[in-house]
Design a protein around this motif. Structure first.
Motif, short mmCIF file in Angstrom:
data_model
loop_
_atom_site.label_atom_id
_atom_site.label_comp_id
_atom_site.label_asym_id
_atom_site.label_seq_id
_atom_site.Cartn_x
_atom_site.Cartn_y
_atom_site.Cartn_z
N LEU A 251 -5.78 9.88 1.55
CA LEU A 251 -6.16 9.34 2.86
C LEU A 251 -6.47 10.46 3.84
O LEU A 251 -7.41 10.35 4.65
N ASP A 252 -5.75 11.55 3.78
CA ASP A 252 -6.03 12.70 4.65
C ASP A 252 -7.40 13.30 4.32
O ASP A 252 -8.19 13.62 5.21
N LEU A 254 -9.92 11.77 2.91
CA LEU A 254 -10.94 10.80 3.29
C LEU A 254 -11.16 10.81 4.80
O LEU A 254 -12.29 10.69 5.29
N THR A 255 -10.10 10.97 5.56
CA THR A 255 -10.22 11.03 7.02
C THR A 255 -11.00 12.27 7.45
O THR A 255 -11.84 12.22 8.36
N ARG A 256 -10.72 13.39 6.79
CA ARG A 256 -11.46 14.62 7.11
C ARG A 256 -12.95 14.46 6.77
O ARG A 256 -13.82 14.92 7.51
N ALA A 258 -14.63 11.65 6.70
CA ALA A 258 -15.21 10.76 7.70
C ALA A 258 -15.51 11.51 8.99
O ALA A 258 -16.56 11.30 9.62
N GLY A 259 -14.61 12.40 9.39
CA GLY A 259 -14.86 13.20 10.58
C GLY A 259 -16.07 14.11 10.43
O GLY A 259 -16.87 14.27 11.36
N SER A 330 -16.54 4.46 5.58
CA SER A 330 -15.74 3.49 6.32
C SER A 330 -15.15 2.44 5.38
O SER A 330 -13.97 2.08 5.50
N SER A 333 -12.35 4.05 3.38
CA SER A 333 -11.17 4.25 4.21
C SER A 333 -10.42 2.94 4.41
O SER A 333 -9.19 2.89 4.32
N ASN A 334 -11.17 1.87 4.67
CA ASN A 334 -10.53 0.57 4.84
C ASN A 334 -9.83 0.13 3.56
O ASN A 334 -8.73 -0.44 3.60
N ARG A 337 -6.66 2.26 3.16
CA ARG A 337 -5.66 1.86 4.14
C ARG A 337 -5.06 0.49 3.79
O ARG A 337 -3.85 0.28 3.96
#
Length: 431
Positions: A251-252, A254-256, A258-259, A330, A333-334, A337
């Motif tokens: 998740l970390d 994937l968040t990076r 996405a950023g 997105s 990520s969903n 999550r």
């Protein structure tokens, strides 16, 4: 005299009304030499351009433009100046009349020769486009020898324009002086129509270059997008087979990712949107000149369609690819999550079940303690009854203290037990 009654006016009514008259074309007459320069600038550069044109006007003892002026045209004697302030660039157009003589053996003089060199060299910004346009009457200047001296015949593009009232020739090449070149041979056009046609030709060259500003950004974005797509594919495979312990790390990552994708999207979206708008303006300006084919030569529309379509498609493809990648990130990520949340809910349910078991044990222990509490309370109350019986013997109480205590034990125990049950019932009923 009675003044007319007017309702309250919108503060920008006059500005909005005059927008349809902004940047009107000038009435022109051939023969004429025009030099058109487009400088790419930021906000500070546009203000510097205003100061630069003000300095030129002061040198000619003329009033400078005010802070709201975005368009200016004036006659400075040796040449005419047209200055226009746009969102991303500033255009400078210089024009001088030509002597009514043929140029069969040489190219016509450029309008840029009449502009002060030091002032011209200090134009704010970066040159995006520079064009020499010669407007010549067809009756006096033939196209054959003149075009050969001015343009490259192997890359020549030409067409009739203005419904056959003129002919335009260009090679879309940058010549040794740093300018591209265009020749317009006019027939029986009125000065107003000629001015509109010249303005459209200058805008075609301007919007062509402005639209292509998105191409380097699209090429640069392609490598970043390819790397992001590979990483997203790796993350998707890792998420499919990951256990619970690996999910926070995924998740970390994937968040990076996405950023990174959103940062690039924010950096290039405005550029791609602007390029799309410039391409649409270019199509409209080509349509406005109403061109037709000259025998054996490409028209401007055919040349633009053939040469600009790959660049246009690259910009559009990069924009669509960014949107698609952003949506994929997105969705991924969903999905991750949701998976983490489900596992957290399962853990919460297990924790709640454990807490319920502990509560049951506590209730059982509490019931045991309550039995001991009944015995203890009964013991203390019976002790008090015994003391009361001893005192009451002197007043004629017939029973001994021991007998009185023995009789009181079951009565007190039953009363204490019943009181505790009533208390529990009231508490559970309120809960």
């Amino acid at each position: 005299m009675n003044l007319p009654v007017r309702p309250a006016q919108h503060p920008q009514r006059a500005l909005l009304h005059n927008e349809i008259h902004a940047r009107p074309p000038e009435a022109l007459s051939a023969p004429l030499a025009i030099a058109h320069i487009v400088m790419l600038t930021d906000a500070a550069g546009r203000e510097a351009s205003r100061a630069h044109v003000a300095a030129l006007l002061r040198d000619h003892h003329m009033a400078p433009p005010d802070a709201q002026t975005t368009h200016l045209r004036t006659d400075l004697g040796a040449f005419r100046l047209r200055w226009e302030l746009h969102t991303e660039f500033v255009s400078w157009t210089f024009s001088v009349p030509l002597q009514d003589a043929g140029f069969g053996e040489r190219a016509p003089p450029s309008a840029i020769d009449a502009v002060p060199r030091d002032w011209l060299a200090a134009l704010p910004g970066q040159c995006l486009c520079s064009l020499n346009l010669w407007v010549l009457p067809t009756s006096r200047f033939g196209s054959g020898s003149l075009v050969g001296h001015v343009l490259h015949e192997d890359t020549l593009v030409a067409s009739t324009v203005a419904d056959g009232h003129g002919e335009v020739y260009t090679d879309f090449a940058i010549h040794a002086d740093g300018f591209s070149r265009m020749v317009l041979l006019t027939g029986g056009m009125t000065p107003r129509r000629l001015g509109r046609l010249v303005q459209r030709l200058l805008e075609i060259e301007t919007y062509r270059m402005a639209a292509l500003l998105g191409l380097p950004a699209a090429r640069e974005a392609a490598s970043v997008l390819a790397s992001a797509e590979r990483e997203l594919a790796e993350l998707a495979e890792a998420i499919r087979s990951a256990n619970r312990d690996a999910e926070p790390v995924l998740l970390d990552r994937l968040t990076r990712l996405a950023g990174q994708v959103e940062s690039q999207y924010a950096a290039t979206h405005s550029r791609f949107s602007a390029s799309s708008a410039y391409f649409e303006l270019l199509d409209r300006r080509i349509q406005d000149i109403a061109e037709s084919r000259l025998a054996g030569l490409q028209t401007i529309r055919e040349f633009m369609d053939r040469r600009l379509t790959p660049a246009r498609s690259t910009c559009e493809w990069a924009a669509r690819r960014q949107d698609a990648l952003s949506q994929r990130v997105s969705r991924m990520s969903n999905l991750l999550r949701t998976r983490v949340e489900i596992e957290q809910q399962q853990s919460s349910q297990a924790l709640l079940a454990t807490m319920n078991q502990r509560q049951d044990l506590q209730l059982k222990l509490q019931s045991t303690v309550e039995g001991l509490s009944v015995a203890a309370i009964t013991y203390y109350i019976v002790g008090l009854v015994s003391y009361l019986a001893k005192g009451a013997q002197g007043l004629g109480w017939p029973l001994s203290p021991e007998t009185t205590a023995a009789i009181a034990i079951p009565v007190v125990a039953a009363g204490v037990w019943w009181s505790l049950r009533r208390l529990h019932q009231r508490m559970f009923h309120r809960a």
